[in-house]
Design an enzyme around this catalytic site. Structure first.
Site, PDB file in Angstrom:
ATOM      1  N   ASP A 115       0.812  -1.229   0.000  1.00 55.05           N
ATOM      2  CA  ASP A 115       0.000   0.000   0.000  1.00 55.05           C
ATOM      3  C   ASP A 115       0.838   1.269   0.000  1.00 55.05           C
ATOM      4  O   ASP A 115       1.977   1.299   0.437  1.00 55.05           O
ATOM      5  CB  ASP A 115      -0.956   0.010   1.193  1.00 55.05           C
ATOM      6  CG  ASP A 115      -0.256  -0.185   2.526  1.00 55.05           C
ATOM      7  OD1 ASP A 115       0.701  -0.980   2.587  1.00 55.05           O
ATOM      8  OD2 ASP A 115      -0.642   0.466   3.510  1.00 55.05           O
ATOM      9  N   GLU A 173      -0.716  -2.065   5.110  1.00 55.19           N
ATOM     10  CA  GLU A 173       0.198  -2.026   6.265  1.00 55.19           C
ATOM     11  C   GLU A 173       0.045  -0.712   7.015  1.00 55.19           C
ATOM     12  O   GLU A 173       0.184  -0.654   8.234  1.00 55.19           O
ATOM     13  CB  GLU A 173       1.645  -2.215   5.801  1.00 55.19           C
ATOM     14  CG  GLU A 173       2.626  -2.491   6.943  1.00 55.19           C
ATOM     15  CD  GLU A 173       2.968  -1.270   7.783  1.00 55.19           C
ATOM     16  OE1 GLU A 173       3.077  -1.410   9.027  1.00 55.19           O
ATOM     17  OE2 GLU A 173       3.115  -0.169   7.225  1.00 55.19           O
ATOM     18  N   GLU A 174      -0.237   0.358   6.276  1.00 57.53           N
ATOM     19  CA  GLU A 174      -0.358   1.683   6.907  1.00 57.53           C
ATOM     20  C   GLU A 174      -1.689   1.841   7.645  1.00 57.53           C
ATOM     21  O   GLU A 174      -1.961   2.886   8.228  1.00 57.53           O
ATOM     22  CB  GLU A 174      -0.227   2.792   5.856  1.00 57.53           C
ATOM     23  CG  GLU A 174       1.066   2.760   5.055  1.00 57.53           C
ATOM     24  CD  GLU A 174       2.270   3.287   5.819  1.00 57.53           C
ATOM     25  OE1 GLU A 174       2.115   3.693   6.984  1.00 57.53           O
ATOM     26  OE2 GLU A 174       3.375   3.260   5.245  1.00 57.53           O
ATOM     27  N   HIS A 403       7.763   8.625   4.589  1.00 55.90           N
ATOM     28  CA  HIS A 403       6.498   9.375   4.748  1.00 55.90           C
ATOM     29  C   HIS A 403       6.662  10.856   4.395  1.00 55.90           C
ATOM     30  O   HIS A 403       5.871  11.681   4.838  1.00 55.90           O
ATOM     31  CB  HIS A 403       5.922   9.245   6.183  1.00 55.90           C
ATOM     32  CG  HIS A 403       5.376   7.892   6.482  1.00 55.90           C
ATOM     33  ND1 HIS A 403       4.324   7.677   7.345  1.00 55.90           N
ATOM     34  CD2 HIS A 403       5.724   6.665   6.015  1.00 55.90           C
ATOM     35  CE1 HIS A 403       4.061   6.375   7.402  1.00 55.90           C
ATOM     36  NE2 HIS A 403       4.907   5.745   6.611  1.00 55.90           N
TER      37      HIS A 403
HETATM   38 ZN   LIG Z   1       4.897   3.769   6.484  1.00 54.72          ZN
HETATM   39 ZN   LIG Z   2       6.272   1.091   5.518  1.00 56.26          ZN
END
Ligand SMILES: [Zn+2]
Ligand SMILES: [Zn+2]
Length: 442
Positions: A115, A173-174, A403
């Site tokens: 993702d 995952e986020e 990020h």
């Molecule tokens: Zn992340």
């Molecule tokens: Zn990550």
């Protein structure tokens, strides 16, 4: 989202597997034979351009958690052309594919997350995101292509596989969108580690340190993440007549300050923890005593001891301060993600193998970070080994953080990641093959 109550038990180590690794590996030199190592190099060279192309395609077409439809389709199609046994739709968009070696043995798993994040890309790369407001700013495009590349290389080395490899491509995952389930926890529940049962799992994350470096350590790797919400119920009154009310804002201010003493005064300073109040809301007008304030925040811990100790201490502070002023309260505490825990015995065998493969100076000790990563759900079920792969190129003066809209991992980490995973998988299967029959799982 990830708020369901769950136990916090440490992963039950697969003792016999681990004993097998300990017994098997010190008796023979670490690493695989030079001929096989050369074959890995050759296959990586053959696939390098294609894997980079795949990475760029995924980077240009990032998809958010539980919406990785095209990424998942691409991954499944590639795995099918390799002849793997492919399961799709695991935990919504997840893919699990089995590669059977020609020699009998157990199964080890390799996991990638797929993702992207809701970030507007600002790299200016020719292959930058075509999806406005969405970007692979956490490097999951690299993870997906490295694990896909590993499947490509190992498919060409089936004769060297003592057992099978399960390739796990995980969504979200986020975090899943509000109101949805997803990620590693759901994949485990939907059988990603079963059929055949995997006895160990490998995973990695790109990391903004020098290209060529790998970071690993036994034990805690990332933090457990938990969320809390506090509501303070006071009594409204005229702002000029505070004695007729119970001021929830004054109480909240005291609570915010006092909560910091949990970490600074009550927790072992050598065992890191964080208590953060992230939001505070209350009051309606400048001359009205607020009757209600809500606070929300997160707690990060590494150890089980802190995970147990901190919530009651927090509630005691809230309760005590509210009682002093005559307010009532609600206290909610939700486990979100457990810590990633590297099985110590597995790490103790795999880390020297990495040092032999890459050179001692390239394998550095990972210092646990209070970030969270849902690989923890896999590593709770079976022994796990999670490492970090340096992606800061020599031309990058300072690494752009994960990020961030400028995150731009050096693609030369891709063949290196494939090489590392191929060696880890072959080594682990080889080691497990030497354990007594039927002794690879509890
Ligand atoms: Zn992340
Ligand atoms: Zn990550």
């Amino acid at each position: 989202m990830r708020s369901a109550a769950r136990t916090h038990s440490r992963p039950v180590a697969c003792l016999l597997l681990v004993l097998g690794l300990i017994v098997a590996l010190p008796g023979r030199p670490f690493g695989i034979d030079p001929k096989t190592a050369q074959r890995i190099e050759d296959e990586i060279e053959k696939f390098r351009t294609e894997v980079v192309k795949i990475r760029r395609f995924i980077h240009m077409n990032p998809e958010l958690g539980n919406r990785e439809f095209e990424t998942s389709r691409l991954v499944a199609a590639k795995l099918e052309t390799l002849g793997l046994e492919v399961r799709t739709g695991v935990a919504r968009t997840g893919v699990v594919a089995l590669l059977r070696g020609t020699r009998p043995g157990t199964t080890v798993a390799v996991r990638a997350d797929m993702d992207a994040l809701p970030i507007q890309e600002a790299t200016g790369l020719p292959f930058k995101s075509l999806n406005p407001g969405v970007m692979h700013a956490c490097g999951h495009d690299v993870h997906t292509s490295v694990v896909l590349g590993t499947a490509m290389v190992l498919s060409a080395l089936k004769d060297k596989l003592r057992g099978s490899v399960s390739f796990i491509f995980q969504p979200a995952e986020e975090g899943a969108p509000e109101g949805e389930e997803g990620g590693a926890e759901l994949m485990v529940r939907e059988g990603a580690l079963d059929n055949p049962p995997a006895s160990a799992i490998f995973g990695f994350h790109v990391w903004p340190e020098d290209l060529g470096q790998v970071f690993a350590a036994p034990g805690f790797v990332t933090a457990g993440s938990e969320g809390f919400g506090i509501t303070i119920n006071g009594k409204s009154a005229h702002g000029a007549r505070p004695h007729e009310g119970v001021d929830a804002i004054v109480i909240a201010a005291e609570i915010v300050q006092a909560l910091q003493t949990v970490v600074s005064r009550a927790v072992d300073p050598t065992d890191p923890a964080v208590v953060t109040v992230g939001t505070i809301q209350g009051g309606s007008r400048r001359n009205i005593i607020a009757d209600k304030v809500t606070l929300q925040g997160t707690v990060r811990t590494l150890s089980e001891a802190n995970r147990k100790k901190i919530p009651p201490l927090m509630e005691a502070i809230v309760k005590g301060i509210c009682e002093i002023y005559g307010a009532t309260y609600d206290f909610e505490y939700k486990p979100l993600l457990p810590s990633v825990y590297n099985n110590p015995e597995l790490a103790a065998t795999m880390t020297p193998a990495l040092a032999k493969l890459l050179g001692k100076d390239k394998v550095l000790e990972w210092k646990p970070q209070l970030i969270a990563e849902d690989f923890s759900f896999f590593a709770q079920k079976i022994p796990g080994f999670y490492f970090f792969l340096g992606v800061k190129g020599p031309n990058q003066a300072a690494a752009t953080p994960l990020h961030s809209p400028g995150f731009n991992p050096d693609e030369r980490a891709i063949p290196l990641g494939i090489k590392v995973l191929c060696h880890l998988v072959l080594d682990a299967l080889e080691a497990q093959g030497t354990t007594p029959a039927g002794a690879t799982r509890l």
